[in-house]
Design a protein around this motif. Structure first.
Motif, PDB file in Angstrom:
ATOM      1  N   THR A 186      46.606  39.794  42.684  1.00  0.00           N
ATOM      2  CA  THR A 186      47.058  38.895  41.625  1.00  0.00           C
ATOM      3  C   THR A 186      46.899  39.611  40.292  1.00  0.00           C
ATOM      4  N   TYR A 206      46.896  38.900  36.353  1.00  0.00           N
ATOM      5  CA  TYR A 206      46.857  37.897  35.292  1.00  0.00           C
ATOM      6  C   TYR A 206      47.372  38.504  33.984  1.00  0.00           C
ATOM      7  N   LEU A 237      38.880  35.452  35.192  1.00  0.00           N
ATOM      8  CA  LEU A 237      38.771  35.457  36.651  1.00  0.00           C
ATOM      9  C   LEU A 237      38.253  34.139  37.201  1.00  0.00           C
ATOM     10  N   SER A 281      39.941  31.724  37.315  1.00  0.00           N
ATOM     11  CA  SER A 281      41.125  31.128  37.942  1.00  0.00           C
ATOM     12  C   SER A 281      41.317  31.586  39.380  1.00  0.00           C
ATOM     13  N   ASP A 282      40.469  32.508  39.875  1.00  0.00           N
ATOM     14  CA  ASP A 282      40.681  33.125  41.186  1.00  0.00           C
ATOM     15  C   ASP A 282      39.651  32.622  42.190  1.00  0.00           C
ATOM     16  N   SER A 283      40.124  32.046  43.287  1.00  0.00           N
ATOM     17  CA  SER A 283      39.201  31.461  44.259  1.00  0.00           C
ATOM     18  C   SER A 283      38.454  32.512  45.071  1.00  0.00           C
ATOM     19  N   SER A 284      38.918  33.753  45.086  1.00  0.00           N
ATOM     20  CA  SER A 284      38.229  34.805  45.830  1.00  0.00           C
ATOM     21  C   SER A 284      37.116  35.456  45.028  1.00  0.00           C
ATOM     22  N   LYS A 291      42.277  42.321  46.455  1.00  0.00           N
ATOM     23  CA  LYS A 291      41.216  41.859  47.350  1.00  0.00           C
ATOM     24  C   LYS A 291      41.067  42.820  48.519  1.00  0.00           C
ATOM     25  N   GLU A 337      42.695  33.117  52.698  1.00  0.00           N
ATOM     26  CA  GLU A 337      42.944  32.883  51.266  1.00  0.00           C
ATOM     27  C   GLU A 337      44.343  32.310  51.076  1.00  0.00           C
ATOM     28  N   ASN A 381      46.766  31.368  47.806  1.00  0.00           N
ATOM     29  CA  ASN A 381      46.950  31.415  46.357  1.00  0.00           C
ATOM     30  C   ASN A 381      48.328  30.882  46.003  1.00  0.00           C
TER      31      ASN A 381
END
Length: 744
Positions: free
Chosen positions: A105, A107, A124, A126-129, A181, A604, A606
Motif C-alpha cells: 500500500t 499512502y 500508518l 490507517s493500516d491494519s497490518s 508486507k 489480510e 484491504n
C-alpha cells in the motif's frame, strides 16, 4: 525544566526559512513554456497515449518528431487521492499494485496532509497490518508488520537502505509512504532483522506547475509551527526541478509538562537531459524534547522466574520522567542517476550517506516491575549514540522479447557500510509510584551526557541481484524469478581502546518467486509469491553458554503468500493469505543457536477508493494466527504482541450542504494479545476513534484549506501493544490538531 535558546545554526535556518518564502514567492522570469498541444482532428492514437502514460512528451522541431523521456514527478493516484497506484519494489522498479505479486500500500502526500500526520506513526494508523513498538509520542518509533518487528533503522529512503531519518521520521518532505508486507530485504538489498515488511519513503519532487504553500498549525497543548513547501521548474522544457520543504515547530505537548521542538529542511533537485535523468535529495532534521517523556512499561515481578502482574493502563499523558531530555539529529543526501544505453536498456546508479546522532535520555528509560498499586522502579540512561551509513548501488534493466515472451531483466549490485557507537551513564533501581512519582532531579544532576564515543561496531553488507520478469499472453501472466547473493561482514571494537574484539563474515543466496495472473482482464489479479530474507546473526553474550563469544550465522525467514486484487476503477480490494516462518534463538545443552522457530499465518483484507462520488474508504482487517513452533520452552505459545484480530477503518464524507466541507472518521481496533512469551498476562482489546474535518475556501483570492483533527476523542487509556518480553506500550492521549494551508 531546561530552557534552551536557539543556536546560531538554528537561527540561520529560521532566517533562511522565512527569507526563502519571500524569495520563492517572487515570479520567475525568463523561462520558456511548452506550447499548447494542437488537437488532432482524428483524436489521439494509441501510441500517443502510451507515450503520455509512460512519462514521455512529444513535440516538433521544424518537422522533426522528438520524444524525450521526462522523470516522473509523482506516482499516478488512485481514486479518492489517499493511495497511489504504483510503488517502488527496489530492484524491480515501480509497479502498479495490480501488477505486483506482493501485498503493498502506498499512502499519498494528500493522505498525509489531510490526517495532519507529522510522523510515520500518524499515517500508518490507517493500516491494519501495522502496529507500533513504542508508546505514542516517544522520540523513537518502531513498528510491527504482520506481527513481526520493523525497527526504524531499517526504513528505506527512495528504495535505498540506511538513509532514512532515524528516530522519528518527519513526513513534510515525503510524497509517498510505501508499506510492503512480508520479508523484503531481497528486493531492496541489505541484510536486516526486520522481517515483517518494509517501509519506503519516496521524497517529494517538483511538480509540473510551480506553487508555494504555507501551512501554519497548532497541536495541543501549545505546539505551534509552520511548514513551507516550494516547487519550481526551470529551463526551456522545464527540465530542471527544485523542491524545498522547511519546518519549524515548538511548544508544550499533550505529555504532562513536556515540550518539544522540531526542525526540518529538505531540498530535492531533478534534471532531465535527453537520455539522462538524475535526482539529488538532501535533508537535515532535528527533534528535541525537554522535561520528560512517555515511557514503555514492564510487568516483571520476578525477573528470574518471569512472574508477571497485570496493571491497568494509565493516562496516555503520564510523564514519570520529568526532567529528562534528548535530541536526535539526522543529515543525509542521496544522488541517483539513470541513463538510457539503448531504447530497451537503462543503467542506474545511486550513492548516499546518512549521519545520525542521538544524545540524552533516548532508549531504555522504562518503567519497570509495575504493580497494580502503582509502585515501580526506573532505570535512567543518559546516552550518546551515533551512526554513519554509506549506501550505493548500480543496476541495469533491459527489456527484450524471445518469441512471444517479453522479459524485463534486472541485474544489480548494492553495498551498505555502517559505522556506529553507543555509550551511556546510568542509575538503576530508582523507586517510584505511578500515582505519586518520585522527583528525579537529584538523579539527573549525577548523570552527565557522555562525550562522543569511539566506533564500537562496523557492518558491511553487499549483494548481487539477478532477476527476470517474464510476460506471457499480452501481459495476462507475469512470472518474476530472482536470486540475491548476500555477504555480511561485522566487526566489534572495544569502547575505550578501539581494539578489534570480534569479527565475522558469511554469505548466503536467497530466492524470490512472484506470479501475477489476470484471467478476466485487467480488473482482477491473482498473485502468489515465495521470498526469503536474510538476517544477521548475533554474538552469544551469555557467559554460561558453552559457545559464549561465538557469532551466530545469519538466518533466513521464509514467506509464502497467495492473494487476489480487484480493481473496480474507483474502488479496490485486496485479499492476501500468508505464512511466515522465522527462526528464533534456542538454547539446548547450554548452546545458543537459531534452531527455534515461530510461524505467523494470516489473512489480510484491504480496501481503498471511492464507494460513491462523495464517500471514500481506506482501511482493512487482519487476522493473525502466530505460534512458537519450535522452542526449548513455550512451544505452542503465542508470541507476545501478536493480536489475533486487527481492524482499521477510515471514511471521508463530503457533506451535501457544502461539498467543500469534508468530515472523516478513523476507528482502530486491536484485539487481545499476550504481554509475555509464557502467555501469563493478556492485554485487553482496545478501540480508539479519531475525528477530522477540512474546509476548502478562498481568502482574499488565495485558496486556503482549513483542517481540524481530534485523535483518541474519548481519551481512552489503553495498552497499545508489547514490544519485548513483558514490556508494553502505552496509547496516546486525546490530542487536538488545527492547521491552515495557504496556496500562495
Amino acid at each position: 525544566m531546561r530552557k534552551k535558546k536557539l543556536s546560531a545554526t538554528q537561527k540561520r535556518l529560521l532566517c533562511a526559512f522565512i527569507g526563502s518564502s519571500l524569495f520563492w514567492h517572487t515570479p520567475v522570469l525568463g523561462y520558456g513554456e511548452e506550447s499548447p498541444e494542437a488537437v488532432p482532428a482524428t483524436g489521439h492514437t494509441t501510441e500517443e497515449k502510451v507515450a503520455k502514460d509512460s512519462g514521455q512528451y512529444e513535440f516538433n522541431l521544424e518537422g522533426i518528431e522528438v520524444t524525450a523521456k521526462r522523470l516522473r514527478t509523482t506516482s499516478p493516484i488512485y481514486a479518492g487521492g489517499q493511495v497511489a497506484r504504483e510503488s517502488n519494489l527496489g530492484v524491480l522498479g515501480n509497479r502498479d499494485f495490480m501488477d505486483t505479486p506482493f501485498s503493498i500500500t502506498s499512502y499519498t502526500s494528500q493522505a498525509i496532509e489531510d490526517r495532519q500526520a507529522s510522523t510515520l506513526q500518524d499515517i500508518l494508523r490507517s493500516d491494519s497490518s501495522v502496529r507500533f513498538g513504542t508508546s505514542d509520542g516517544h522520540i523513537m518509533e518502531n513498528f510491527t508488520i504482520r506481527g513481526l518487528t520493523v525497527n526504524n533503522e531499517y526504513i528505506y529512503f527512495n528504495g535505498m537502505a540506511g538513509l532514512a531519518p532515524q528516530g522519528r521520521v518527519p513526513l513534510e518532505f515525503v510524497d509517498r509512504v510505501e508499506v510492503l508486507k512480508g520479508p523484503a530485504a531481497l528486493l531492496y538489498g541489505g541484510v536486516n532483522a526486520s522481517v515483517g515488511g518494509a517501509i519506503n519513503l519516496v521524497p517529494k519532487r517538483a511538480a509540473e506547475e510551480d506553487f508555494t504553500t504555507l501551512t501554519t498549525d497548532y497541536t495541543s497543548q501549545t505546539q505551534l509551527g509552520g511548514h513551507i513547501d516550494i516547487s519550481r521548474r526551470f529551463g526551456e522544457d522545464k527540465e530542471l526541478g527544485v523542491r524545498f520543504n522547511g519546518v519549524y515547530k515548538d511548544g508544550e505537548t499533550e505529555i504532562d509538562d513536556q515540550s518539544k521542538k522540531r526542525l526540518l529542511g529538505s531540498l530535492a533537485i531533478d534534471y532531465t537531459k535527453d537520455k539522462w535523468r538524475t535526482t539529488l535529495d538532501a535533508y537535515g532534521s532535528q527533534e528535541s524534547y525537554d522535561n520528560g517523556s512517555v515511557s514503555m512499561y514492564n510487568f516483571y515481578q520476578n525477573s528470574t522466574t518471569k512472574q508477571y502482574s497485570y496493571s491497568d493502563a494509565p493516562d496516555g499523558s503520564t510523564n514519570l520522567l520529568k526532567g529528562a531530555y534528548g535530541t536526535l539529529r539526522n543529515n543525509a543526501f542521496l544522488f541517483k542517476t539513470e541513463y538510457d544505453l539503448q531504447d530497451n536498456i537503462t543503467a542506474y546508479a545511486s550513492i548516499g550517506k546518512l549521519a545520525s546522532t542521538s544524545t540524552g535520555y533516548i532508549t531504555g528509560n522504562h518503567i519497570r516491575s509495575l504493580k497494580s498499586d502503582g509502585t515501580a522502579t526506573i532505570n535512567l540512561y543518559n546516552q550518546y549514540l551515533w551512526t554513519d551509513t554509506t549506501s550505493a548501488d548500480f543496476s541495469i534493466r533491459a527489456n527484450y522479447q524471445t518469441g512471444s515472451v517479453k522479459h524485463q531483466l534486472n541485474l544489480g549490485y548494492n553495498q551498505t557500510d555502517t559505522d556506529s557507537a553507543s555509550t551511556y551513564n546510568s542509575i538503576t533501581g530508582i523507586q517510584t509510584n505511578l500515582y505519586n512519582p518520585t522527583s528525579l532531579a537529584s538523579y539527573y544532576s549525577l548523570l552527565s551526557t557522555p562525550s562522543r564515543p569511539n566506533k564500537t561496531s562496523e557492518t558491511n553488507l553487499s549483494s548481487l541481484f539477478f532477476g527476470d520478469t517474464l510476460s506471457f499472453d499480452k501481459a495476462k501472466t507475469e512470472l518474476t524469478l530472482g536470486l540475491r547473493k548476500q555477504n555480511v561482514e561485522t566487526y566489534s571494537y572495544a569502547l575505550n581502546t578501539g581494539a578489534l574484539t570480534s569479527s565475522y563474515e558469511s554469505d548466503a543466496t536467497t530466492p524470490v518467486i512472484g506470479l501475477v495472473v489476470k484471467p478476466w482482464g485487467d480488473s482482477v489479479s491473482l498473485y502468489a509469491n515465495y521470498i526469503e530474507a536474510l538476517s544477521p546473526g548475533t554474538v552469544v553474550s551469555n557467559t554460561s553458554y558453552s559457545n559464549y563469544g561465538q557469532v551466530l550465522a545469519p538466518y533466513r525467514t521464509k514467506q509464502q503468500e497467495v492473494g487476489v486484487k480487484w480493481d473496480q476503477g474507483k474502488f479496490a480490494n485486496t485479499l492476501a493469505f500468508f505464512q511466515i516462518n522465522k527462526p528464533n534463538s534456542l538454547v539446548e545443552n547450554s548452546v545458543q543457536s537459531y534452531d527455534g522457530e515461530q510461524r505467523h499465518e494470516g489473512v489480510e483484507w484491504n480496501t481503498f477508493g471511492n464507494v460513491s462520488e462523495h464517500v471514500r474508504l481506506l482501511g482493512g482487517i487482519t487476522y493473525l494466527d502466530a505460534k512458537v513452533t519450535r522452542a526449548a520452552s513455550n512451544q505452542g505459545k503465542v508470541p507476545y504482541g501478536t493480536p489475533r484480530w486487527l481492524m482499521n477503518a477510515g471514511a471521508e464524507w463530503d457533506t451535501p450542504w457544502n461539498r467543500d466541507l469534508t468530515l472523516s472518521l478513523l476507528a482502530v481496533y486491536t484485539g487481545t494479545q499476550y504481554a509475555d512469551s509464557g502467555n501469563t498476562v493478556k492485554l485487553p482489546s482496545s478501540v480508539r476513534f479519531d475525528l477530522g474535518a477540512r474546509y476548502k475556501t478562498t481568502v482574499d483570492h488565495t485558496p486556503v484549506t482549513f483542517r481540524a483533527n481530534v485523535e483518541n476523542i474519548f481519551n481512552k487509556h489503553y495498552w497499545s501493544g508489547a514490544f519485548s518480553d513483558g514490556y508494553v506500550t502505552l496509547g496516546g492521549p486525546r490530542t487536538f490538531k488545527l492547521s491552515a494551508t495557504w496556496n500562495l
